[in-house]
Each structure stands twice: as structure tokens, then as C-alpha cells.
Design a protein around this motif. Structure first.
Motif, short mmCIF file in Angstrom:
data_model
loop_
_atom_site.label_atom_id
_atom_site.label_comp_id
_atom_site.label_asym_id
_atom_site.label_seq_id
_atom_site.Cartn_x
_atom_site.Cartn_y
_atom_site.Cartn_z
N GLN A 1 4.39 7.35 2.13
CA GLN A 1 4.63 6.21 3.01
C GLN A 1 4.19 4.95 2.29
O GLN A 1 3.28 4.97 1.44
CB GLN A 1 3.85 6.38 4.32
CG GLN A 1 3.96 5.23 5.30
CD GLN A 1 5.33 5.14 5.92
OE1 GLN A 1 6.32 4.93 5.22
NE2 GLN A 1 5.41 5.27 7.23
N THR A 2 4.84 3.84 2.60
CA THR A 2 4.46 2.55 2.04
C THR A 2 4.21 1.56 3.18
O THR A 2 4.85 1.64 4.24
CB THR A 2 5.55 1.98 1.11
OG1 THR A 2 6.78 1.86 1.84
CG2 THR A 2 5.77 2.90 -0.09
N TYR A 3 3.27 0.66 2.95
CA TYR A 3 2.94 -0.37 3.93
C TYR A 3 2.98 -1.73 3.23
O TYR A 3 2.27 -1.94 2.23
CB TYR A 3 1.54 -0.14 4.50
CG TYR A 3 1.37 1.17 5.25
CD1 TYR A 3 1.64 1.27 6.61
CD2 TYR A 3 0.93 2.30 4.59
CE1 TYR A 3 1.48 2.46 7.30
CE2 TYR A 3 0.76 3.50 5.26
CZ TYR A 3 1.05 3.58 6.61
OH TYR A 3 0.89 4.77 7.28
N LEU B 1 0.86 -1.18 0.00
CA LEU B 1 0.00 0.00 0.00
C LEU B 1 0.90 1.24 0.00
O LEU B 1 1.80 1.37 0.83
CB LEU B 1 -0.90 0.00 1.24
CG LEU B 1 -1.72 1.27 1.49
CD1 LEU B 1 -2.77 1.47 0.40
CD2 LEU B 1 -2.40 1.19 2.87
N THR B 2 0.69 2.14 -0.96
CA THR B 2 1.46 3.39 -1.02
C THR B 2 0.51 4.56 -0.82
O THR B 2 -0.59 4.58 -1.37
CB THR B 2 2.18 3.54 -2.35
OG1 THR B 2 1.23 3.64 -3.42
CG2 THR B 2 3.07 2.34 -2.62
N VAL B 3 0.94 5.53 -0.03
CA VAL B 3 0.13 6.69 0.29
C VAL B 3 0.97 7.94 0.10
O VAL B 3 2.15 7.98 0.51
CB VAL B 3 -0.40 6.64 1.74
CG1 VAL B 3 -1.33 7.80 2.02
CG2 VAL B 3 -1.09 5.31 2.01
N ALA B 4 0.39 8.96 -0.52
CA ALA B 4 1.09 10.23 -0.73
C ALA B 4 0.18 11.38 -0.33
O ALA B 4 -0.99 11.41 -0.71
CB ALA B 4 1.52 10.38 -2.19
N VAL B 5 0.74 12.31 0.44
CA VAL B 5 0.02 13.51 0.87
C VAL B 5 0.77 14.73 0.33
O VAL B 5 1.99 14.78 0.40
CB VAL B 5 -0.09 13.59 2.40
CG1 VAL B 5 -0.75 14.89 2.83
CG2 VAL B 5 -0.85 12.40 2.95
#
Length: 300
Positions: free
Chosen positions: A257-259, A238-242
């Protein structure tokens, strides 16, 4: 028809982390001099100052040797003293003259002139790099160490937490989340697929405290019907970008962030970090930012 033999894999050209995996680039183009500026901007501060120090020392040693091996190049230097030529090189590079040692021949003047020119270029380059590094906008957006899957309003929901660690605002903040996993096509080939996750809210005009990112796991979700073991088997990440505009810097900032599958906990939820109002004050406890507890409701 058999495919041609694969060429031997060359040395690693670069690497980056994706979840708990480290991806190495091999077989690509070699490093190019045009990448020098980008490379020096991405160095850590200790490595950057080490690079500056090494360059400074090598430059002085080079010109000190040029003075030393031609006797008479530096007037008033002690005969056979390499240390004197080193100090004279340092003074010349910094364009500081103490009035004791000076070029003693035409050759010495030529070498000193070349060193002064190189010194001006090096000082301008380091000054520009320092300014670029200091002026580059950075964020202090905090991500939770793990993501969770629990029920939210009766719907299994993927959740993760973000927070702004600075005492300012991030304006027009937006968040995007994607799922990356390995799948087998109908032809039996392994293929890496990217899925953009639909979020309950992907934009906020002001990001000041914390923001819990929610992805409802409905029939249209790529996570629908999957377990944590399924995520592990498919090497899901899972990759998240803000991103947003820092109201202090008035510039664009971002964080990601990556999970890995091991960091997505099913049947857990986050501990509440925002206290009830006491008078006119509420407390945001970042000490509990990463804390999760089992979901007693038995959520998926």
C-alpha cells in the motif's frame, strides 16, 4: 559548459501508481515478445477472456477464409456459403467431426491439418495460462485508507492498520515501511531519496486479526520535526509491504500500500475495532477499520 539538448520524450512504455501520483515510463525499450506471458498473467479476468475470445474468433475467420476462397476445399458445404466454412473451421479447431462436412481436396486436408495443429497449441497455451492464473497465490490483506501521527506512550508515532480478511493465518508475517521524498542536494540538484522506517515490531509469527504498524518519530526518524505541509512540499510518499506464508496455500503471499502526504493525518488516532470479551467471544469490527478521530491529547 552547457549540457547537450535533451532528446524528445518518446511514447509511454508503462505506468504505475506511487501514492497519489501516476508514474509514466518513457524512452525505454519497446515491448518485447518475451513479456507476453507476464503480460497475460497481469491482465484482469475480463480482459483475459476477451483476449481468448478474440484470438479464437480470428483463428476461425482466418482458416474459414482459406477454405472459402478455394472452392471444393470443404465437401458438402453449400456453394458460396462463408458461414459453412466458419462452422467447419470451428469443428476442425476443436477436433470435433459431425460427419457431414469434411475436407474435399488435398488443399483442404492440408489446411485442416494446419488448423488442428494450431488448435492443439492454442488449447495447451490457454489451459496453461488458466492454471497459472488460478494457482497464483493471492492475499486479502487489508490496509487502512489513511495513516495517522499521534502520541503513543508519550512519543509521536506514525501508525497505520493492516488486517487479514480471510479466515486463516499468515505465518511468519513481516512488514516493511519506507519513506520516499524529493530532496535538494548541496549542489542544488533534485534527488529522490528512500528511507527505511524503523518499526516497533516488524515481524509476527502469526498474523490472524489486525496489526497496527508503529514507527516512533524520534530524533533518528526522517519524519522528526515535520508537519503535514512539509510532507506535501517534498512530495513525500509512504510505502508499506506485508509478506508471509499463507497456511492454507502453504505459499508466499504479499500485499503493499502507498500513502501520499494528503493521506497521513497528524493529530488523529484509529478507532478501536476489537471489542471487550463477552463470555469467550471478542468481536473484530472491520466496519470501523478505516475510521479515525481527532486526538484530544493534542499530539503532534
Amino acid at each position: 559548459m552547457t549540457p547537450p539538448p535533451r532528446p524528445k520524450v518518446g511514447p509511454v512504455r508503462g505506468s504505475f501508481r506511487l501514492g497519489n501520483s501516476e508514474i509514466h515510463r518513457v524512452g525505454g525499450r519497446r515491448w518485447n515478445w518475451s513479456d507476453s506471458y507476464h503480460w497475460m498473467l497481469t491482465l484482469s479476468w475480463p480482459c483475459f477472456f476477451l483476449l481468448v475470445g478474440v484470438s479464437y474468433a480470428l483463428t476461425n475467420l482466418l482458416f474459414a477464409s482459406a477454405f472459402y476462397f478455394v472452392p471444393g476445399s470443404v465437401a458438402n458445404a453449400r456453394p458460396g456459403s462463408f458461414l459453412d466454412t466458419v462452422f467447419f473451421s470451428i469443428e476442425t479447431l476443436a477436433t470435433v467431426g459431425y460427419g457431414y462436412m469434411n475436407p474435399g481436396s488435398t488443399y483442404g486436408h492440408v489446411v485442416a491439418s494446419a488448423e488442428i495443429l494450431l488448435g492443439m497449441v492454442e488449447v495447451a497455451t490457454v489451459t496453461g495460462l488458466l492454471f497459472a492464473r488460478f494457482s497464483r497465490p493471492t492475499s486479502r490483506i487489508l490496509f487502512s485508507d489513511v495513516a495517522v501521527v499521534t502520541k503513543f506512550n508519550g512519543v509521536p508515532t506514525l501508525m497505520l492498520r493492516t488486517g487479514n480478511e480471510r479466515n486463516n493465518l499468515i505465518l511468519e508475517a513481516s512488514v516493511r515501511a519506507s519513506l520516499v521524498r524529493r530532496e535538494t542536494t548541496l549542489e542544488g540538484q533534485m534527488f529522490t531519496r528512500f528511507y527505511d522506517l524503523k518499526l516497533e515490531r516488524d515481524h509476527t509469527s502469526v498474523f490472524a486479526l489486525s496489526w497496527t504498524v508503529l514507527h516512533p518519530i524520534d530524533a533518528n526518524s526522517p519524519l522528526f520535526g515535520l508537519t503535514q505541509q512539509d510532507l506535501k512540499d517534498s512530495a513525500t510518499t509512504l510505502t508499506v509491504a506485508v509478506s508471509g506464508i499463507d497456511d492454507t496455500l502453504n505459499d508466499f503471499v504479499h500485499a503493499r500500500q502507498t500513502y501520499a502526504a494528503e493521506h497521513i493525518y497528524f493529530g488523529h488516532h484509529f478507532v478501536d475495532i476489537l471489542s471487550d470479551k463477552v463470555g469467550m467471544v471478542r468481536t473484530l469490527d472491520f466496519g470501523k477499520f478505516h475510521d479515525i478521530v481527532p486526538d484530544n491529547s493534542g499530539a503532534a
